[in-house]
Design a protein around this motif. Structure first.
Motif, PDB file in Angstrom:
ATOM      1  N   MET A   1      -2.899  80.586  35.570  1.00  0.00           N
ATOM      2  CA  MET A   1      -3.316  81.421  34.750  1.00  0.00           C
ATOM      3  C   MET A   1      -2.090  82.114  34.374  1.00  0.00           C
ATOM      4  N   LYS A   2      -1.902  82.018  33.271  1.00  0.00           N
ATOM      5  CA  LYS A   2      -0.770  82.370  32.046  1.00  0.00           C
ATOM      6  C   LYS A   2      -0.832  83.667  32.381  1.00  0.00           C
ATOM      7  N   ILE A   3       0.204  84.901  32.318  1.00  0.00           N
ATOM      8  CA  ILE A   3      -0.232  86.547  31.982  1.00  0.00           C
ATOM      9  C   ILE A   3       0.386  86.926  31.179  1.00  0.00           C
ATOM     10  N   GLU A   4       0.018  87.631  30.298  1.00  0.00           N
ATOM     11  CA  GLU A   4       1.229  88.642  29.313  1.00  0.00           C
ATOM     12  C   GLU A   4       1.178  90.184  29.440  1.00  0.00           C
ATOM     13  N   ALA A   5       1.898  90.805  29.551  1.00  0.00           N
ATOM     14  CA  ALA A   5       1.354  91.958  28.900  1.00  0.00           C
ATOM     15  C   ALA A   5       3.269  93.043  28.899  1.00  0.00           C
ATOM     16  N   THR A   6       2.809  93.706  27.700  1.00  0.00           N
ATOM     17  CA  THR A   6       3.960  94.642  26.418  1.00  0.00           C
ATOM     18  C   THR A   6       3.051  95.773  26.319  1.00  0.00           C
ATOM     19  N   ASP A   7       4.627  96.532  26.260  1.00  0.00           N
ATOM     20  CA  ASP A   7       4.562  98.301  26.050  1.00  0.00           C
ATOM     21  C   ASP A   7       5.896  98.883  25.439  1.00  0.00           C
ATOM     22  N   ASP A   8       5.801  99.217  24.087  1.00  0.00           N
ATOM     23  CA  ASP A   8       6.656  99.521  23.054  1.00  0.00           C
ATOM     24  C   ASP A   8       6.556 101.228  23.304  1.00  0.00           C
ATOM     25  N   ASP A   9       5.760 102.248  23.691  1.00  0.00           N
ATOM     26  CA  ASP A   9       5.999 103.647  23.554  1.00  0.00           C
ATOM     27  C   ASP A   9       7.039 103.339  24.343  1.00  0.00           C
ATOM     28  N   PRO A  10       8.067 104.584  23.663  1.00  0.00           N
ATOM     29  CA  PRO A  10       9.192 104.813  24.732  1.00  0.00           C
ATOM     30  C   PRO A  10       8.617 105.910  25.404  1.00  0.00           C
ATOM     31  N   THR A  11       7.046 106.986  24.945  1.00  0.00           N
ATOM     32  CA  THR A  11       7.360 108.100  25.551  1.00  0.00           C
ATOM     33  C   THR A  11       6.307 108.275  26.841  1.00  0.00           C
ATOM     34  N   SER A  12       5.526 106.209  27.448  1.00  0.00           N
ATOM     35  CA  SER A  12       5.723 106.005  28.958  1.00  0.00           C
ATOM     36  C   SER A  12       6.286 105.543  29.013  1.00  0.00           C
ATOM     37  N   SER A  13       6.685 103.731  28.675  1.00  0.00           N
ATOM     38  CA  SER A  13       7.422 102.735  29.431  1.00  0.00           C
ATOM     39  C   SER A  13       7.462 101.448  28.078  1.00  0.00           C
ATOM     40  N   VAL A  14       8.722 100.411  28.645  1.00  0.00           N
ATOM     41  CA  VAL A  14       9.099  99.690  27.627  1.00  0.00           C
ATOM     42  C   VAL A  14       8.940  98.940  27.981  1.00  0.00           C
TER      43      VAL A  14
END
Length: 784
Positions: free
Chosen positions: A253-266
């Motif tokens: 299965m294809k999986i994707e995750a992203t985060d662009d919050d500089p205070t937590s994780s990028v």
């Protein structure tokens, strides 16, 4: 006595030859020397090139840095005789050949600050140099626009002769011959060429599914067929299919995750994970971070936790992930072989990826499919029958014949939930509010079971618990002490075989009350005492991990005198008050938010503190219980991986160490300390009463309890004065109880299946009680 008298006594002693005196000449401290350059280089080479696969990895990364589109690897004798890597990259300039294999010569960076934005895979300038110190290296290369290439051999970091012109194809070919020829011990440990070759094939396979714009091949020397052969493609799924096979690719299965919050994780993650239809005995984790092939034990364990909790029989997953992060968030300079990297906010990134994997896997589990295997009966088909006549039978006829041949008796059929492979039976029941009369019913009545099944589905909190489900199947070896071996032998000899089968093959159903859990084993339903089971499991784990614990570090050291006084105070309260009065008193004190009273020291507290301080070295070495010189507890052992005990029970544990441990006899001492740890780590009901049902009355303010009767106060709970309940405390209690049930299902029972050896005493002391049998129930209800 004066100095002269002392000297006379010494002289008399020497003259009488009663005590021989040896005058030992003082030895000078060893001199510090600067190591020879060749010694330094060979030591470094042993770190960078640990085995043949390390050399192959370094050479492939150099080829990728050279923007190659085709990389071919040839291996002889597992890489010990020959490693040949050919690519079609930009080649090496003639002017750079003299320093090519010197240490710390590289084209990837010029100053340390360049590491903050490094994008190439190589940067140390140690790989080729290390190879020349443990093998014979020959380089053949040609750069674009040249009419011919050059071949040159290296040894100990320098050229053996001037580069010779030769015919060459585009790119570079590096041959490593007689690897570890001057390291006899290392070479003897790598005699199994098949094992090393399989590692190299696995390495090429991992690179091939990530760098899909590059063609890879790997074969043994003299073989005509490559074990790995891929061509550039635009589809990563096609690359996985060509390397790992169709059976793997169709269950991904294809999986994707992203985060662009500089205070937590990028970060940005893309990849594929196996679905619930994938079955394997070993986890395959392919992880690339900023195009670097790396290993991350924490990430692998977090994903295995999700699969173990969601799929039956702890199915091992196939995972491919590519994570992109800003270059300044990755430290690539932490391992000689560049096998690991350090990430900024690693725990946050892992938690978010774990949550996404769990979501995808849960959704895929709803559409799980099973293949039907047809079983032919040899008695029903004549030996001389035509093959075409057998193949002419319809699919429905074949299926019906199989069902008839494999028909299960009705009284043996067990219904399980298709959405949950663990088979939790309460998923079939609707949640209904239970009445007070149902909660007070006897365990022997059917009305009790109907009400308790309705209460099994308690409200879970949305907080992600990163607790380990599957424990290590082979815990570390215990210390070589006879007393510990005897205690472990006692556990093995007293193991009850029938209970062991139940523990190994049971299915968790749910909690029946605060102490008992419902288990299903085959066609039987059991009540199991969770406190007794967890206590015995912890005891056995303490003995098996003796002297090999990892640590739980307390944020603030806890002074032993205060802990002991708290433990003594709790004992006094238990002795003077009944259980209900005690709970009401504690809740009332919390509700009124009274400041804690200072604890007065006592001779018992001081005596126990000094005793434990005197035993601190032994407790730290064997049980990872660290007590500092000031008499404060700052470290506790990890008895069950990723499980933290109830810290409210620390005073009771410390008091038990001081009062109940037999410090004189070694075996008895280890046994009592292990028992104290087991009692501390056992999954007791939380200190706060269960806020469901009648337990809610404990959370009324003290004024309500004093001024109103029990019945009238309960009636007011549903009335307009709802604010008289401490909602904060209720929420805390609900969280504690929900977390306990989660830990019981996802930590305790998986660990029991792996490690627990139930003693024979559990068959008689009420730890296991059979409450239902499907065969007997069928006999009863078939008459209706």
């Amino acid at each position: 006595m004066g100095e002269e008298a002392i000297a006379m006594e010494v002289d008399e002693t020497v003259n009488n030859d009663t005590i021989p005196i040896e005058v030992e000449a003082q030895k000078e401290p060893p001199k510090i020397r600067r190591l020879d350059e060749s010694v330094i280089n060979r030591i470094a080479a042993g770190e960078v090139i640990q085995r043949p696969v390390s050399a192959v990895k370094e050479l492939i990364e150099n080829s990728l840095d050279a923007r190659s589109t085709s990389i071919n690897v040839v291996i002889k004798d597992g890489g010990l005789k020959l490693i040949q890597v050919s690519d079609d990259g930009h080649g090496i300039r003639y002017e750079d050949l003299p320093i090519l294999c010197e240490r710390h010569t590289t084209s990837k960076l010029s100053k340390f600050e360049d590491l903050q934005s490094i994008k190439s895979m190589g940067f140390r300038g140690e790989a080729l140099a290390s190879m020349t110190y443990v093998a014979h290296v020959t380089v053949t290369t040609i750069t674009p626009g040249q009419l011919h290439g050059y071949r040159v051999s290296y040894r100990d970091g320098v050229m053996e002769q001037e580069p010779k012109p030769c015919a060459a194809v585009k790119g570079t070919q590096i041959a490593i011959e007689n690897l570890f020829y001057n390291m006899t011990a290392r070479k003897k440990t790598l005699q199994n060429s098949a094992d090393d070759y399989s590692k190299i094939v696995d390495l090429l396979s991992r690179f091939a599914i990530h760098h899909i714009n590059v063609g890879f091949s790997c074969r043994k020397h003299g073989a005509t067929r490559a074990d790995v052969h891929t061509v550039p493609t635009s589809s990563r799924l096609d690359a996985i299919r060509s390397v790992y096979g169709v059976s793997v690719a169709r269950n991904l299965m294809k999986i994707e995750a992203t985060d662009d919050d500089p205070t937590s994780s990028v970060f940005d993650m893309k990849g594929f994970i196996s679905s619930s239809n994938y079955v394997a005995k070993k986890t395959t984790m392919v992880l690339f971070i900023n195009d670097r092939l790396v290993e991350c034990t924490a990430m692998k364990r977090a994903i295995e936790i999700v699969y173990a909790a969601t799929l039956p029989q702890a199915s091992k997953p196939f995972v491919y992930m590519s994570i992109e992060l800003p270059s300044e968030h990755v430290d690539v300079n932490i391992h000689p072989t560049k096998r690991e990297v350090s990430l900024l906010n690693q725990e946050v990134i892992i938690e978010k990826i774990q949550s996404e994997v769990e979501l995808q896997l849960t959704n895929s589990n709803e559409t799980r499919t099973f293949k039907e295997q047809l079983v032919q009966s040899s008695s029903s088909i004549p030996t001389g029958a035509n093959r075409d006549s057998r193949s002419a039978s319809s699919a429905s006829g074949s299926a019906s014949s199989v069902l008839k041949s494999q028909k299960v008796p009705v009284q043996k059929m067990i219904r399980t939930d298709a959405l949950d492979p663990a088979g939790r039976l309460h998923a079939y029941l609707q949640v209904k509010p239970s009445t007070q009369g149902e909660q007070n019913a006897s365990l022997n009545t059917i009305s009790f079971w109907s009400s308790r099944f309705n209460n099994i589905l308690i409200k879970y909190t949305e907080r992600r618990c990163r607790s380990s489900i599957r424990q290590r199947r082979n815990p570390r070896e215990t210390a070589d002490l006879t007393s510990i071996q005897e205690l472990i032998e006692d556990i093995d000899s007293s193991c009850h075989s029938g209970l062991l089968d139940i523990v190994r093959g049971c299915t968790y159903v749910g909690m029946a009350d605060d102490v008992f859990a419902l288990l299903q084993y085959k066609t039987h339903l059991y009540l199991a005492n969770v406190v007794n089971l967890s206590k015995e499991l912890m005891y056995q784990q303490v003995l098996r991990r003796f002297a090999h614990f990892t640590a739980i570090q307390l944020s603030d050291p806890a002074p032993l005198p205060e802990l002991i006084m708290l433990g003594l105070k709790e004992e006094d309260i238990d002795a003077d008050c009944s259980e209900n009065d005690d709970l009401k008193q504690k809740i009332a004190e919390i509700c009124l938010k009274q400041p804690p009273q200072p604890l007065a020291s006592s001779p018992d507290a001081q005596m126990n503190t000094e005793l434990l301080k005197g035993k601190a070295e032994m407790l730290d070495e064997y049980f990872c219980i660290y007590i500092d010189q000031q008499g404060s507890l700052s470290r506790l052992p990890v008895v069950l991986d990723q499980y933290t005990p109830d810290m409210d029970r620390v005073p009771e544990f410390v008091l038990c160490l001081g009062n109940d441990v037999d410090w004189e006899d070694e075996k008895s001492c280890f046994q009592t300390i292990s028992a104290a740890l087991a009692n501390f780590y056992a999954m007791h009901p939380p200190m706060l009463p269960n806020p469901s049902g009648d337990g809610l009355q404990h959370y009324k303010k003290k004024s309500v309890i004093e001024t109103l009767g029990e019945e009238s106060s309960m009636n007011k709970l549903d009335g307009s004065e709802e604010n008289e309940i401490e909602h904060e405390l209720v929420a805390e209690a609900e969280t504690a109880w929900a977390q306990r049930e989660w830990s019981i299902q996802h930590i305790l029972f998986p660990a029991m299946r792996l490690f627990l050896k139930p003693p024979s005493s559990m068959a008689k002391n009420g730890t296991f009680v059979q409450v239902a049998s499907l065969e007997k129930l069928y006999r009863i209800f078939e008459r209706c």
